[in-house]
Design a protein around this motif. Structure first.
Motif, PDB file in Angstrom:
ATOM      1  N   PHE A   1       0.798  -1.231   0.000  1.00 41.42           N
ATOM      2  CA  PHE A   1       0.000   0.000   0.000  1.00 41.42           C
ATOM      3  C   PHE A   1       0.827   1.275   0.000  1.00 41.42           C
ATOM      4  O   PHE A   1       0.284   2.377  -0.001  1.00 41.42           O
ATOM      5  CB  PHE A   1      -0.948   0.021   1.186  1.00 41.42           C
ATOM      6  N   GLY A   2       2.150   1.146   0.074  1.00 44.67           N
ATOM      7  CA  GLY A   2       2.957   2.371   0.039  1.00 44.67           C
ATOM      8  C   GLY A   2       4.317   2.169   0.671  1.00 44.67           C
ATOM      9  O   GLY A   2       4.506   1.243   1.462  1.00 44.67           O
ATOM     10  N   ASN A   3       5.244   3.021   0.285  1.00 40.58           N
ATOM     11  CA  ASN A   3       6.628   2.899   0.755  1.00 40.58           C
ATOM     12  C   ASN A   3       7.044   4.141   1.536  1.00 40.58           C
ATOM     13  O   ASN A   3       6.842   5.264   1.095  1.00 40.58           O
ATOM     14  CB  ASN A   3       7.570   2.712  -0.427  1.00 40.58           C
ATOM     15  N   VAL A   4       7.653   3.898   2.687  1.00 36.94           N
ATOM     16  CA  VAL A   4       7.972   4.988   3.603  1.00 36.94           C
ATOM     17  C   VAL A   4       9.466   4.961   3.921  1.00 36.94           C
ATOM     18  O   VAL A   4      10.018   3.903   4.238  1.00 36.94           O
ATOM     19  CB  VAL A   4       7.180   4.819   4.928  1.00 36.94           C
ATOM     20  N   LEU A   5      10.111   6.107   3.836  1.00 31.54           N
ATOM     21  CA  LEU A   5      11.513   6.222   4.239  1.00 31.54           C
ATOM     22  C   LEU A   5      11.571   7.005   5.551  1.00 31.54           C
ATOM     23  O   LEU A   5      11.096   8.140   5.616  1.00 31.54           O
ATOM     24  CB  LEU A   5      12.312   6.962   3.157  1.00 31.54           C
TER      25      LEU A   5
ATOM     26  N   VAL B   1       9.757   6.039  -3.347  1.00 29.63           N
ATOM     27  CA  VAL B   1       9.374   6.453  -1.993  1.00 29.63           C
ATOM     28  C   VAL B   1       8.116   7.319  -2.063  1.00 29.63           C
ATOM     29  O   VAL B   1       8.081   8.320  -2.761  1.00 29.63           O
ATOM     30  CB  VAL B   1      10.517   7.252  -1.321  1.00 29.63           C
ATOM     31  N   ASP B   2       7.081   6.914  -1.345  1.00 25.90           N
ATOM     32  CA  ASP B   2       5.869   7.734  -1.286  1.00 25.90           C
ATOM     33  C   ASP B   2       6.009   8.828  -0.230  1.00 25.90           C
ATOM     34  O   ASP B   2       5.637   9.973  -0.454  1.00 25.90           O
ATOM     35  CB  ASP B   2       4.663   6.860  -0.961  1.00 25.90           C
ATOM     36  N   VAL B   3       6.520   8.447   0.916  1.00 25.71           N
ATOM     37  CA  VAL B   3       6.582   9.399   2.036  1.00 25.71           C
ATOM     38  C   VAL B   3       7.962   9.345   2.681  1.00 25.71           C
ATOM     39  O   VAL B   3       8.471   8.264   2.965  1.00 25.71           O
ATOM     40  CB  VAL B   3       5.550   9.039   3.129  1.00 25.71           C
ATOM     41  N   VAL B   4       8.534  10.510   2.923  1.00 21.06           N
ATOM     42  CA  VAL B   4       9.743  10.590   3.748  1.00 21.06           C
ATOM     43  C   VAL B   4       9.349  11.175   5.095  1.00 21.06           C
ATOM     44  O   VAL B   4       8.720  12.237   5.159  1.00 21.06           O
ATOM     45  CB  VAL B   4      10.823  11.487   3.108  1.00 21.06           C
ATOM     46  N   LEU B   5       9.696  10.468   6.150  1.00 21.95           N
ATOM     47  CA  LEU B   5       9.545  10.999   7.509  1.00 21.95           C
ATOM     48  C   LEU B   5      10.916  11.535   7.889  1.00 21.95           C
ATOM     49  O   LEU B   5      11.874  10.775   8.027  1.00 21.95           O
ATOM     50  CB  LEU B   5       9.100   9.891   8.457  1.00 21.95           C
ATOM     51  N   LEU B   6      11.011  12.848   8.030  1.00 21.84           N
ATOM     52  CA  LEU B   6      12.323  13.494   8.021  1.00 21.84           C
ATOM     53  C   LEU B   6      12.608  14.246   9.322  1.00 21.84           C
ATOM     54  O   LEU B   6      11.938  15.228   9.641  1.00 21.84           O
ATOM     55  CB  LEU B   6      12.359  14.478   6.833  1.00 21.84           C
ATOM     56  N   SER B   7      13.627  13.787  10.051  1.00 20.23           N
ATOM     57  CA  SER B   7      14.039  14.484  11.279  1.00 20.23           C
ATOM     58  C   SER B   7      14.686  15.815  10.934  1.00 20.23           C
ATOM     59  O   SER B   7      15.465  15.901   9.983  1.00 20.23           O
ATOM     60  CB  SER B   7      15.050  13.627  12.051  1.00 20.23           C
ATOM     61  N   LEU B   8      14.395  16.831  11.724  1.00 20.81           N
ATOM     62  CA  LEU B   8      14.898  18.171  11.396  1.00 20.81           C
ATOM     63  C   LEU B   8      15.962  18.700  12.350  1.00 20.81           C
ATOM     64  O   LEU B   8      16.843  19.455  11.927  1.00 20.81           O
ATOM     65  CB  LEU B   8      13.738  19.180  11.373  1.00 20.81           C
TER      66      LEU B   8
END
Ligand code: ZN
Length: 341
Positions: A230-234, A253-260
């Motif tokens: 259903f989707g790919n997450v980095l 990659v559908d979504v990047v969860l990115l630390s700031l």
């Protein structure tokens, strides 16, 4: 001797100040960013089939398909470990009651896998308790393995860069690839003291409890690419730059969860991640004041420069959707080919 003492006092004062500024003392309400909120994709809202993401502060994320879920860097012992506990190297405290409550949430109760991106306390401290209660299998660095062993959890599996976790490891619903990553920069740097990082670099084999917050050393740092039909997450759990490491993921990659927090210049940081993989969505994480309770209003650490992040994203990547998701609220990935897997 006097010179040594005054240098030591200045060093401690600087450390207190930099940790305060970096990790929480200087923060602003999340309300300021409410206009940046990412809403559920309409087609996902009308269907249960899909992937849902939850963020609960720092790099703590749940990726849930409704049957099984993956926890990454689960962490709730926030107010129990203060800035002063770091500076004065007090023993880390696991908020067992809070974790007990938390695992009643359905998306956490069905966790089969826990991934640990590096072993600083805000990524690793609570993992053993989450694993004990959910029976999920833990994957992390050698340092993480040593921390878990000290917490009486002896079955964590060590992973290294380029490992792929599939059927035998994570029941086949998810495929997870481990990428070498880098940690973000330490707090504030000041001559002649340099950049003071109160946290250890690694966790020695002799690590045992009780242990100071600062003894939860960094160890190897990983990013995780989580694939699902259903989707790919980095998930990038710390804001280091990884030039070239992710380029071959372009378009996947559908979504990047990115630390700031701790990133270098934003343009270069985004070039190595967002330009490299060209995702549909970038959701910032690890920008909150992590010493506040999850139940209190989220506050944004000023040093995370969240406004500047959005400005650069909107200017340089106008086709990539970006916005905040509130703590603990599900965010449904837009559907991708639900019938083709
Ligand atoms: Zn860290």
């Amino acid at each position: 001797m006097e010179n040594y003492i005054s240098k030591h006092i200045i060093r401690v004062a600087f450390l207190v100040l930099s940790v305060l500024v970096t990790l929480g003392g200087c923060s602003e309400p999340i309300k300021k960013y409410h206009s940046k909120r990412l809403f559920l994709a309409p087609d996902a809202e009308s269907s249960n089939a899909g992937l849902r993401l939850f963020w609960s502060g720092a790099a703590s994320v749940v990726i849930d398909d409704g049957t099984h879920s993956v926890l990454i860097d689960p962490f709730v012992s926030r107010q129990e470990n203060s800035v002063f506990d770091i500076v004065f190297r007090r023993d880390a405290v696991v908020a067992e009651c809070r974790i007990n409550e938390r695992v009643k949430r359905p998306e956490i109760a069905r966790a089969k896998t826990i991934l640990v991106g590096h072993s600083h306390y805000d990524h690793s401290l609570d993992v053993a308790e989450f694993a004990r209660l959910t029976k999920a299998q833990v994957f992390g660095s050698l340092s993480t393995q040593r921390i878990l062993r000290a917490h009486d959890h002896t079955t964590a599996t060590r992973v290294t860069a380029n490992d792929v976790l599939e059927k035998d490891d994570v029941d086949g619903r998810f495929k997870i690839t481990v990428f070498a990553s880098k940690h973000g920069n330490p707090p504030v740097c000041l001559e002649p003291f340099g950049c003071l990082n109160p946290l250890a670099d690694t966790v020695p084999d002799s690590f045992e409890l009780p242990a100071a917050v600062t003894e939860y050393g960094e160890g190897e740092v990983y990013a995780f690419f989580v694939e699902h039909k259903f989707g790919n997450v980095l998930h990038v759990g710390s804001a280091g730059v990884m030039s070239g490491t992710l380029d071959h993921l372009k378009g996947q990659v559908d979504v990047v969860l990115l630390s700031l927090v701790g990133r270098g210049p934003t343009e270069a940081f985004l070039k190595n991640i967002v330009a490299a993989v060209n995702p549909d969505y970038v959701i910032p994480i690890h920008f909150d004041n992590l010493f506040r309770s999850l139940d209190a209003e989220t506050r944004v650490a000023k040093i995370a420069k969240l406004s500047e992040f959005f400005e650069v994203m909107e200017r340089d990547y106008p086709n990539v959707n970006t916005g905040v998701i509130p703590f603990d609220e599900p965010w449904n990935l837009p559907h991708r080919g639900a019938s083709d897997g």
